[in-house]
Design an enzyme around this catalytic site. Structure first.
Site, PDB file in Angstrom:
ATOM      1  N   ALA A 127       0.694  -1.265  -0.235  1.00  0.00           N
ATOM      2  CA  ALA A 127      -0.009   0.064  -0.301  1.00  0.00           C
ATOM      3  C   ALA A 127       0.664   1.159   0.035  1.00  0.00           C
ATOM      4  O   ALA A 127       0.281   2.184   0.323  1.00  0.00           O
ATOM      5  CB  ALA A 127      -0.988   0.068   1.131  1.00  0.00           C
ATOM      6  N   SER A 131       6.477  -0.993   4.187  1.00  0.00           N
ATOM      7  CA  SER A 131       6.522  -2.368   4.903  1.00  0.00           C
ATOM      8  C   SER A 131       7.760  -2.768   4.828  1.00  0.00           C
ATOM      9  O   SER A 131       8.300  -3.458   5.670  1.00  0.00           O
ATOM     10  CB  SER A 131       5.316  -3.274   4.481  1.00  0.00           C
ATOM     11  OG  SER A 131       5.511  -3.366   3.135  1.00  0.00           O
ATOM     12  N   ASP A 176      12.272   6.498   4.383  1.00  0.00           N
ATOM     13  CA  ASP A 176      11.269   5.664   4.759  1.00  0.00           C
ATOM     14  C   ASP A 176      12.079   5.014   5.983  1.00  0.00           C
ATOM     15  O   ASP A 176      11.492   4.787   7.160  1.00  0.00           O
ATOM     16  CB  ASP A 176      11.148   4.446   3.910  1.00  0.00           C
ATOM     17  CG  ASP A 176      10.376   4.883   2.415  1.00  0.00           C
ATOM     18  OD1 ASP A 176      10.047   5.989   2.621  1.00  0.00           O
ATOM     19  OD2 ASP A 176      10.415   3.987   1.592  1.00  0.00           O
TER      20      ASP A 176
HETATM   21  C1  GLA Z   1       9.862   5.670  -1.850  1.00  0.00           C
HETATM   22  C2  GLA Z   1      11.270   5.594  -1.675  1.00  0.00           C
HETATM   23  C3  GLA Z   1      11.616   6.548  -0.887  1.00  0.00           C
HETATM   24  C4  GLA Z   1      11.151   8.282  -1.379  1.00  0.00           C
HETATM   25  C5  GLA Z   1       9.647   7.835  -1.890  1.00  0.00           C
HETATM   26  C6  GLA Z   1       9.397   9.067  -2.713  1.00  0.00           C
HETATM   27  O1  GLA Z   1       9.071   5.382  -0.867  1.00  0.00           O
HETATM   28  O2  GLA Z   1      11.513   4.309  -0.787  1.00  0.00           O
HETATM   29  O3  GLA Z   1      12.952   6.814  -0.607  1.00  0.00           O
HETATM   30  O4  GLA Z   1      12.270   8.203  -2.540  1.00  0.00           O
HETATM   31  O5  GLA Z   1       9.593   6.672  -2.603  1.00  0.00           O
HETATM   32  O6  GLA Z   1       9.427  10.389  -2.112  1.00  0.00           O
END
Ligand code: GLA
Length: 383
Positions: A127, A131, A176
């Site tokens: 989603a 995760s 993330d």
């Molecule tokens: C994914 C990547 C992040 C970031 C986003 C876009 O979630 O894992 O590092 O680049 O895309 O903002």
């Protein structure tokens, strides 16, 4: 579900798998991103926050040098890997994420040994709620916790990202893993992705009579499918042609107009304007003006849709329906091409949910998933 119930459940499952009690249970949350998309790998700013759901790992040391990994989301035989031979390219599928973390820790000189792991997740899969980063961070905390290693969290985020980039082979940025390891409850994390410096910014929607709603559009994406890497390449090319190290160094959108290629011009314009929106949003949050930040979310969506071209039909429809039904702002979240939308909505949000649900039904799409997203605590040991 409470931390205690989560810990009991995964510890019980560890017992069923391994016939003993775990030495500890760790949880790492998934993330939402208020604003700042495709800025992290351009060394710009992001403003994510941690969700109240994530990945749980119950773990115990082993003295045979093996890493044994079971996942509730991948029933069947465990992955059983001799640690000494774990190397990029040798492990495939979901087990590459936890194995990659063990590899990255050992490569960095942290002496983690064998372990039995039992993994469970309370995040919807695919989603766009990170995760995989949650899995990496939970395993990183479990392995360092089991072996009594004190690795600072910003370093752990870098190692978890290394597992994803260099072991799994997905070219993601640092957002993330940083969100999962560094966020605080009731706050977002303003992260400078060049210096690595993060600061907590108050984010308490309930106190303002508001809520953050995540809509899982049901469309699925994969960062490894090439389109994410293509955007990264376009950004690098744009930076090169503008004579800067990366797009973070472009001060205003007018400078991007100097690019001859219209595609590169649009990509650069998104990154430059998005960086401005992030710093503006953080300033508004600090001044207690969350409601006013809604317009920035919607502007971010328009930029991601038209300039960066990473949105998808379900996201555009969700954003439109949410705004028409009274949301203060809404935008696609994450890498794009599938996943979730985040909307800033009144606390009484039934009308927004209903409007989105009706729109999907009218278009013959499967019903979307709704998730409350109170800004929550970062990864931690539960027992
Ligand atoms: C994914 C990547 C992040 C970031 C986003 C876009 O979630 O894992 O590092 O680049 O895309 O903002």
């Amino acid at each position: 579900m409470s931390d205690e119930a989560d810990a009991n459940r995964v510890a019980g499952w560890f017992g069923d798998c391994y016939g003993r009690q775990p030495e500890g249970v760790w949880q790492a949350p998934g993330r939402a991103n208020l604003i700042g998309e495709h800025t992290d790998y351009n060394q710009g700013w992001v403003l994510p926050f941690a969700l109240d759901r994530g990945v749980l790992v119950a773990a115990a040391c082993r003295h045979d040098g093996m890493l044994v990994i079971r996942s509730r989301q991948a029933p069947g035989e465990p992955a059983t890997l001799p640690l000494a031979t774990v190397a990029p390219g040798r492990v495939t599928g979901w087990a590459a994420y936890p194995a990659g973390v063990a590899w990255a820790l050992r490569e960095a000189g942290h002496p983690v040994g064998g372990a039995s792991l039992a993994i469970d997740s309370t995040l919807p899969q695919g989603a766009g709620l990170s995760s995989s980063a949650a899995l990496e961070c939970a395993v990183a905390l479990a392995l360092t916790g089991l072996y009594g290693l004190d690795v600072p969290r910003p370093d752990l985020a870098i190692l978890a990202r290394r597992a994803e980039n260099d072991f799994v082979g997905v070219p993601s940025g640092i957002m993330d893993q940083s969100a999962s390891l560094l966020c605080q409850a009731s706050h977002a994390l303003l992260l400078d992705c060049r210096s690595g410096e993060g600061s907590a910014v108050p984010l308490e929607p309930a106190a303002a009579g508001l809520a953050l709603l995540i809509v899982d559009t049901g469309a699925r994406h994969a960062l490894g499918d090439g389109r994410y890497a293509l955007r990264r390449g376009e950004c690098d090319q744009a930076a090169g042609e503008l004579g800067v190290r990366c797009l973070r160094d472009v001060a205003d959108a007018a400078a991007a107009d100097g690019l001859a290629d219209p595609v590169l011009r649009r990509r650069a314009r998104h990154v430059v304007t998005e960086n401005h929106r992030v710093t503006q949003a953080a300033a508004m949050l600090r001044a207690g003006g969350l409601a006013g930040a809604g317009a920035l979310l919607s502007a971010s969506h328009t930029s991601l849709r038209d300039d960066f071209e990473v949105s998808w039909p379900e996201a555009d429809t969700t954003v439109d329906a949410a705004l028409e039904a009274g949301a203060l702002g809404a935008r696609m979240m994450g890498g794009g091409f599938g996943g979730s939308v985040i909307a800033l909505v009144p606390a009484a949000q039934d009308a927004v949910r209903a409007a989105i649900g009706e729109r999907y039904a009218r278009l013959g799409w499967p019903a979307p998933g709704f998730l409350d997203a109170p800004p929550s605590a970062s990864a931690r040991r539960l027992r």
